[in-house]
Design an enzyme around this catalytic site. Structure first.
Site, PDB file in Angstrom:
ATOM      1  N   GLY A 220       0.802  -1.217   0.000  1.00  0.00           N
ATOM      2  CA  GLY A 220       0.000   0.000   0.000  1.00  0.00           C
ATOM      3  C   GLY A 220       0.834   1.267   0.000  1.00  0.00           C
ATOM      4  O   GLY A 220       2.065   1.246   0.092  1.00  0.00           O
ATOM      5  N   HIS A 221       0.141   2.391  -0.092  1.00  0.00           N
ATOM      6  CA  HIS A 221       0.800   3.694  -0.183  1.00  0.00           C
ATOM      7  C   HIS A 221       1.611   4.014   1.069  1.00  0.00           C
ATOM      8  O   HIS A 221       1.252   3.660   2.178  1.00  0.00           O
ATOM      9  CB  HIS A 221      -0.227   4.799  -0.426  1.00  0.00           C
ATOM     10  CG  HIS A 221      -1.246   4.948   0.665  1.00  0.00           C
ATOM     11  ND1 HIS A 221      -1.013   5.637   1.829  1.00  0.00           N
ATOM     12  CD2 HIS A 221      -2.515   4.481   0.766  1.00  0.00           C
ATOM     13  CE1 HIS A 221      -2.088   5.616   2.597  1.00  0.00           C
ATOM     14  NE2 HIS A 221      -3.002   4.909   1.981  1.00  0.00           N
TER      15      HIS A 221
END
Length: 313
Positions: A220-221
């Site tokens: 994820g980011h």
């Protein structure tokens, strides 16, 4: 969403950034009380903040009072979104490289010597790729990504796609947060087939040198994968997960967001990490337990099940 206070002074807004790295021409936001201490050292020009927290803003930062700072930030992020890809291909600024058929290369892309780019790869704007890299078919590299030397990206992987982030209105609509950061992959990293590595909201998602990532992994980011870590197939890291060096996560293990896993930690397959893990420890299970405890629990559970399955005399 309207601002509830008067602007005390004008300045040209160049972008959005977290409190710790924002410049006087950038704006940040605070949605939770725990981030208030970061205001004192921040150089942000302005901050989106609730009225109840306004008194915490130091004089050098302009408070912009909004009902929902997270939602206001989502709307503001859309003003700074950049196009990810060009509709035309541009020759790379490098020699001694091999490029297959149907490769699309965006503007201002640099590719180091002795790289091999296989067919149907798409490379976005402002991407930098080091030397001796192999990019296998159907890989997509979004804008601003940085790829180090001797990196292998296997077929179908997506580097720098949007993170999964939304702010929510009172009537239940989901407002997209534009992710304006980037992905950085350091030297000697190998990324398996059909991985997705999301770019940061701002700042960077970082895969440190020597990391090895199996097929079908989601990162994820704003995550950081530590040096020489190993992520086995179907591992999932939620946004802002960070790991130390030489972390090993077994297949289908996953984390919640904003969690740190210490150096040389091992997480068994399907382990569900919901808390920070100290270095040099081993874990497994769901709920997560130290590995020895989890193995004893599993043995005891099997004995109980066998005992309950015996026919009564």
């Amino acid at each position: 969403m309207s601002l509830q206070n008067s602007i005390t002074h004008d300045f040209e807004l160049s972008g959005i950034a977290p409190l710790e790295s924002a410049s006087p021409s950038q704006i940040s936001y605070i949605d939770q009380d725990k981030y208030i201490p970061a205001l004192a050292d921040s150089k942000a020009g302005a901050v989106l903040i609730r009225a109840s927290l306004q008194e915490s803003v130091p004089p050098h930062i302009q408070p912009l009072i909004v009902e929902n700072p997270h939602l206001a930030f989502a709307l503001l992020s859309q003003l700074f979104a950049k196009p990810c890809f060009s509709l035309t291909s541009h020759p790379p600024r490098a020699s001694n490289i091999h490029i297959g058929a149907n490769v699309v290369i965006g503007e201002n892309v640099s590719i180091g010597e002795h790289c091999i780019i296989y067919p149907n790869v798409v490379i976005g704007e402002n991407v930098s790729i080091g030397e001796h890299c192999i990019i296998y078919p159907n890989v997509v590299i979004y804008r601003d990504s940085v790829i180090g030397n001797r990196v292998r990206l296997h077929a179908g992987s997506i580097i720098g796609c949007d993170g999964f982030g939304y702010a929510h209105t009172n009537d239940g609509r989901h407002i997209k947060i534009e992710h304006n950061g980037r992905v950085v992959i350091e030297d000697d990293v190998e990324i398996g087939a059909n991985n997705t590595i999301d770019r940061a909201v701002f700042g960077e998602t970082l895969i440190k040198k020597g990391a090895k990532i199996d097929n079908l992994v989601q990162i994820g980011h704003n995550c950081v994968v530590g040096e020489h870590s190993i992520l086995v197939s179907q591992v999932g890291l939620a946004g802002s997960t960070t790991t130390g060096r030489n972390v090993v996560m077994g297949g289908q293990a996953g984390t919640g967001g904003h969690i740190h896993i210490g150096d040389f930690v091992q997480v068994a397959g399907r382990g569900a990490v919901g808390k920070n893990l100290p270095p040099h420890t081993k874990w497994g299970g769901h709920p997560l337990m130290e590995l020895d405890e989890w193995m004893k629990f599993f043995v005891s559970l099997r004995r109980m099940l066998k005992k309950s399955a015996k026919p009564k005399e």
